[in-house]
Design a protein around this motif. Sequence first.
Motif, PDB file in Angstrom:
ATOM      1  N   ALA A 346      17.514 -12.505   2.470  1.00  0.00           N
ATOM      2  CA  ALA A 346      17.475 -11.539   1.720  1.00  0.00           C
ATOM      3  C   ALA A 346      17.378 -10.249   1.756  1.00  0.00           C
ATOM      4  CB  ALA A 346      17.547 -11.570   0.201  1.00  0.00           C
ATOM      5  N   ARG A 347      17.836  -9.235   1.543  1.00  0.00           N
ATOM      6  CA  ARG A 347      17.145  -7.408   1.944  1.00  0.00           C
ATOM      7  C   ARG A 347      15.967  -7.399   1.461  1.00  0.00           C
ATOM      8  NH1 ARG A 347      22.588  -3.560   1.980  1.00  0.00           N
ATOM      9  NH2 ARG A 347      23.233  -4.679   3.918  1.00  0.00           N
ATOM     10  N   ASP A 348      15.419  -8.259  -0.192  1.00  0.00           N
ATOM     11  CA  ASP A 348      14.543  -7.857  -0.940  1.00  0.00           C
ATOM     12  C   ASP A 348      13.281  -8.486   0.097  1.00  0.00           C
ATOM     13  OD1 ASP A 348      15.623  -9.612  -1.789  1.00  0.00           O
ATOM     14  OD2 ASP A 348      14.035 -10.222  -3.788  1.00  0.00           O
ATOM     15  N   VAL A 349      13.742  -9.194  -0.254  1.00  0.00           N
ATOM     16  CA  VAL A 349      12.489 -10.094   1.254  1.00  0.00           C
ATOM     17  C   VAL A 349      12.297  -9.885   2.515  1.00  0.00           C
ATOM     18  CG1 VAL A 349      11.925 -12.598   2.094  1.00  0.00           C
ATOM     19  CG2 VAL A 349      13.370 -12.466  -0.137  1.00  0.00           C
ATOM     20  N   ALA A 351      12.618  -5.954   3.378  1.00  0.00           N
ATOM     21  CA  ALA A 351      11.897  -5.282   3.158  1.00  0.00           C
ATOM     22  C   ALA A 351      10.352  -4.989   2.578  1.00  0.00           C
ATOM     23  CB  ALA A 351      12.880  -4.814   1.779  1.00  0.00           C
ATOM     24  N   ARG A 352      10.344  -6.359   1.559  1.00  0.00           N
ATOM     25  CA  ARG A 352       8.666  -6.396   1.090  1.00  0.00           C
ATOM     26  C   ARG A 352       7.814  -6.621   2.321  1.00  0.00           C
ATOM     27  NH1 ARG A 352      11.403  -8.065  -3.377  1.00  0.00           N
ATOM     28  NH2 ARG A 352      11.167 -10.061  -2.715  1.00  0.00           N
ATOM     29  N   ALA A 353       8.628  -7.920   3.927  1.00  0.00           N
ATOM     30  CA  ALA A 353       7.364  -8.186   4.558  1.00  0.00           C
ATOM     31  C   ALA A 353       7.319  -7.452   4.843  1.00  0.00           C
ATOM     32  CB  ALA A 353       8.826  -9.261   5.337  1.00  0.00           C
ATOM     33  N   ILE A 354       8.522  -6.380   5.433  1.00  0.00           N
ATOM     34  CA  ILE A 354       7.790  -4.921   6.820  1.00  0.00           C
ATOM     35  C   ILE A 354       6.932  -4.772   5.705  1.00  0.00           C
ATOM     36  CG2 ILE A 354       8.476  -2.820   7.086  1.00  0.00           C
ATOM     37  CD1 ILE A 354      11.537  -4.163   7.805  1.00  0.00           C
ATOM     38  N   ALA A 355       7.238  -4.247   4.223  1.00  0.00           N
ATOM     39  CA  ALA A 355       6.301  -3.187   4.294  1.00  0.00           C
ATOM     40  C   ALA A 355       4.957  -4.061   3.789  1.00  0.00           C
ATOM     41  CB  ALA A 355       6.497  -2.662   2.573  1.00  0.00           C
ATOM     42  N   GLU A 356       4.068  -5.332   4.075  1.00  0.00           N
ATOM     43  CA  GLU A 356       3.095  -6.014   4.039  1.00  0.00           C
ATOM     44  C   GLU A 356       2.655  -5.884   5.657  1.00  0.00           C
ATOM     45  OE1 GLU A 356       3.392  -9.718   2.371  1.00  0.00           O
ATOM     46  OE2 GLU A 356       4.782  -9.711   0.230  1.00  0.00           O
ATOM     47  N   GLU A 357       3.651  -5.504   6.381  1.00  0.00           N
ATOM     48  CA  GLU A 357       3.335  -6.022   7.200  1.00  0.00           C
ATOM     49  C   GLU A 357       2.449  -4.756   7.653  1.00  0.00           C
ATOM     50  OE1 GLU A 357       3.304  -8.241  10.524  1.00  0.00           O
ATOM     51  OE2 GLU A 357       3.313  -9.307   8.297  1.00  0.00           O
ATOM     52  N   VAL A 358       3.223  -3.925   7.387  1.00  0.00           N
ATOM     53  CA  VAL A 358       2.281  -1.904   7.584  1.00  0.00           C
ATOM     54  C   VAL A 358       1.860  -1.876   6.586  1.00  0.00           C
ATOM     55  CG1 VAL A 358       3.018  -0.185   7.105  1.00  0.00           C
ATOM     56  CG2 VAL A 358       4.606  -1.332   8.241  1.00  0.00           C
ATOM     57  N   ARG A 359       1.735  -1.922   5.517  1.00  0.00           N
ATOM     58  CA  ARG A 359       0.523  -2.691   4.914  1.00  0.00           C
ATOM     59  C   ARG A 359      -1.259  -2.867   4.962  1.00  0.00           C
ATOM     60  NH1 ARG A 359       0.111  -5.650  -0.574  1.00  0.00           N
ATOM     61  NH2 ARG A 359       0.118  -6.961   0.874  1.00  0.00           N
ATOM     62  N   ASP A 360      -0.821  -4.018   5.772  1.00  0.00           N
ATOM     63  CA  ASP A 360      -1.638  -4.834   6.735  1.00  0.00           C
ATOM     64  C   ASP A 360      -2.346  -4.416   7.680  1.00  0.00           C
ATOM     65  OD1 ASP A 360      -1.285  -6.209   3.556  1.00  0.00           O
ATOM     66  OD2 ASP A 360      -0.810  -7.810   5.010  1.00  0.00           O
ATOM     67  N   GLY A 361      -1.876  -2.817   8.496  1.00  0.00           N
ATOM     68  CA  GLY A 361      -2.211  -2.635   9.724  1.00  0.00           C
ATOM     69  C   GLY A 361      -1.394  -3.628  10.994  1.00  0.00           C
ATOM     70  N   ARG A 362      -0.163  -3.999  10.684  1.00  0.00           N
ATOM     71  CA  ARG A 362       0.146  -4.531  11.498  1.00  0.00           C
ATOM     72  C   ARG A 362       0.775  -3.714  11.878  1.00  0.00           C
ATOM     73  NH1 ARG A 362      -1.668  -8.992   8.631  1.00  0.00           N
ATOM     74  NH2 ARG A 362       0.369  -9.345   7.785  1.00  0.00           N
ATOM     75  N   GLY A 363       1.671  -2.604  11.519  1.00  0.00           N
ATOM     76  CA  GLY A 363       3.028  -1.941  11.318  1.00  0.00           C
ATOM     77  C   GLY A 363       2.466  -0.669  12.651  1.00  0.00           C
TER      78      GLY A 363
END
Length: 643
Positions: A346-349, A351-363
Amino acid sequence: MTEAPSSGDRAASSTVGQGEPTLDSLVSDFSDERPLELPYDVVSTPVLVIGAGAAGARVAIAIAEAGHAPLVIGKRGHGDAHTTWAAGGINASLGSLDPEDDWTIHAADTLKEGHFLNDPEAVELVARAMPDRIRELERWGTPFDRTDDGKINQRYFGAQSYRRTCFVGDRTGEAMLSTLIDSAQALEVPYRENVMITRLLSDGERVYGAAGFDMETGRGLLFRSNHVVLAAGGFSALYHRHSSRDDENNGDGQALALEAGARLLDLEFVQFHPTGMVGERYGEAWDGRLVTEAVRGEGGRLYNADCSARDANEAGDANGGSQASQSSVGERFMERYSPDQMELDARDVVARAIAEEVRDGRGTEHGGVYLDISHRDPNYVRDRLPTMVERFADLGVDITSEPMVVGPTAHYTMGGVDINFKTGETGIDGLYAVGETVAGVHGANRLGGNSLAETVAIAKPVGERIALHLSSADEDPVLTPGQRALAEREFLALEMLAEADGDVKPKALLEELGDLLWEHAGIIRDQQGIREGLVKLEAIRAQTANLLVDGDLTSRSFEYAVDLSFSLTVAEALLRTALERTESRGAHYRRDHPETHSDWRVNLVVSADESGLSIHKRGIGEPSEPVQAAIDEDYELDYHHLE
């Protein structure tokens, strides 16, 4: 029919209609004693359709097929509607590739993706109707892609149990709207472009028409009509990173309806598409622009920039990325978040996964992640995704051999006007709404491919319903002196807004509002942040007393000033409903309330009166037995068909 206002009509301007005009809050020195100088025309029509995208066009076609002449108005040139930006496809359970699919499974997928906040009757109406609507579009000339045996081709979209999304390459919305416009023109449906509506003429019980202005000439326009249809889109462009044009999807339909006395529903649910272009990589003009879900539907993969994990990702596999992408991408991170559905969860899943990757420094260095489809045959990619190939080529990226940089972008609004889906009625006599302007079909999160589906599936029966109620009296509707006066008061407010000579430009406040919502009502929310957002919102409102409009009613500055009045109203409703819903569900994620609770399976209904906005809860119906049976079967996408 166009007529000049009579002297008697103008004399009525001393009588003020009910409610406060939309623009009053932006006009600090408003005076009832000031004479009206703005010239205006009066236009009579049996049905006024506000919005010229797919939903507005399909309503008009249904009315015209019954022998009536609705007037369609749009803010841009004919054919230049936001529908053209819906690229990836439109859902219908045709079973071209997966004959097991049927309308009940389509409905079940929609309800599950909406976390069961959807209106079940609306969902079933769409799912049942869509095979016929696709065949109708096919007959009218939409050039859908075909399978080898000549059937309408279908692709996977996220969270779909089967390949259900019909498409025209990656320009489906554009092709579909062109077909609808051609059909409307064949029926001689009248159309007026470059018109902006700023006020519905309503006494809180029925609608009498609308007031606005011609964006090319600056002349006022008073539309007399006993039947008004809002088909004006959503409000995702309120956010600073979004997939809409800056001058579209800014909440005008919702704000107009609320002020007219209608209710809004579920404003807290804003869909963040996982894959928007990241402006830091491609330039500010491209920030947030949609990278269609069709890229992932055709097998595109998401990678972070953690090169230490490269050995564990698909790049080392025989079916992995090309040499170019292997040298730049990191871990295929969706394996950690959704090992079964991967990039097509699902899009929300996602999108949140990408946001967490970026937030945790893996972007990436540009604040996104990589989307890579270079493992597919280059000719296949060019055939299925021609628009994406061309767009990125113009920016120096060959997506057939290297990855794109993407990140979440505000894309769609599940909330909107509360309607009866059998009739399109809003509770205000004569006022209807369709398309993204309304709420109910999508619940807490929209299933990809359902936005275009909703426009035609709902609009057709609504148009037919309106046509049944039309009579000869609607050809020359009566406008009461009070409603004429209300329109003239609106024209006076427009005049004075155009003369605003303060220090604050409206576009600057819209940008400030966009940053506010991204920070305080974005992908991840909490009580403290939402409350801070409401405080900042009031500070922006305070600045509207010092607006500077750089130009007359034909200027972009003036357009932004009008947009601001709509946007502030909708932003407040969004923030207040987000604060009210103390759970996480679908696109609404509260880090301070991360669980989903059964007692929150309710819609939040927003209404307005003299004291401001009020919110109350409303229960939700249950699906029919056939759809419940499909839900119980628990169908699920088999992602590995794409491997």
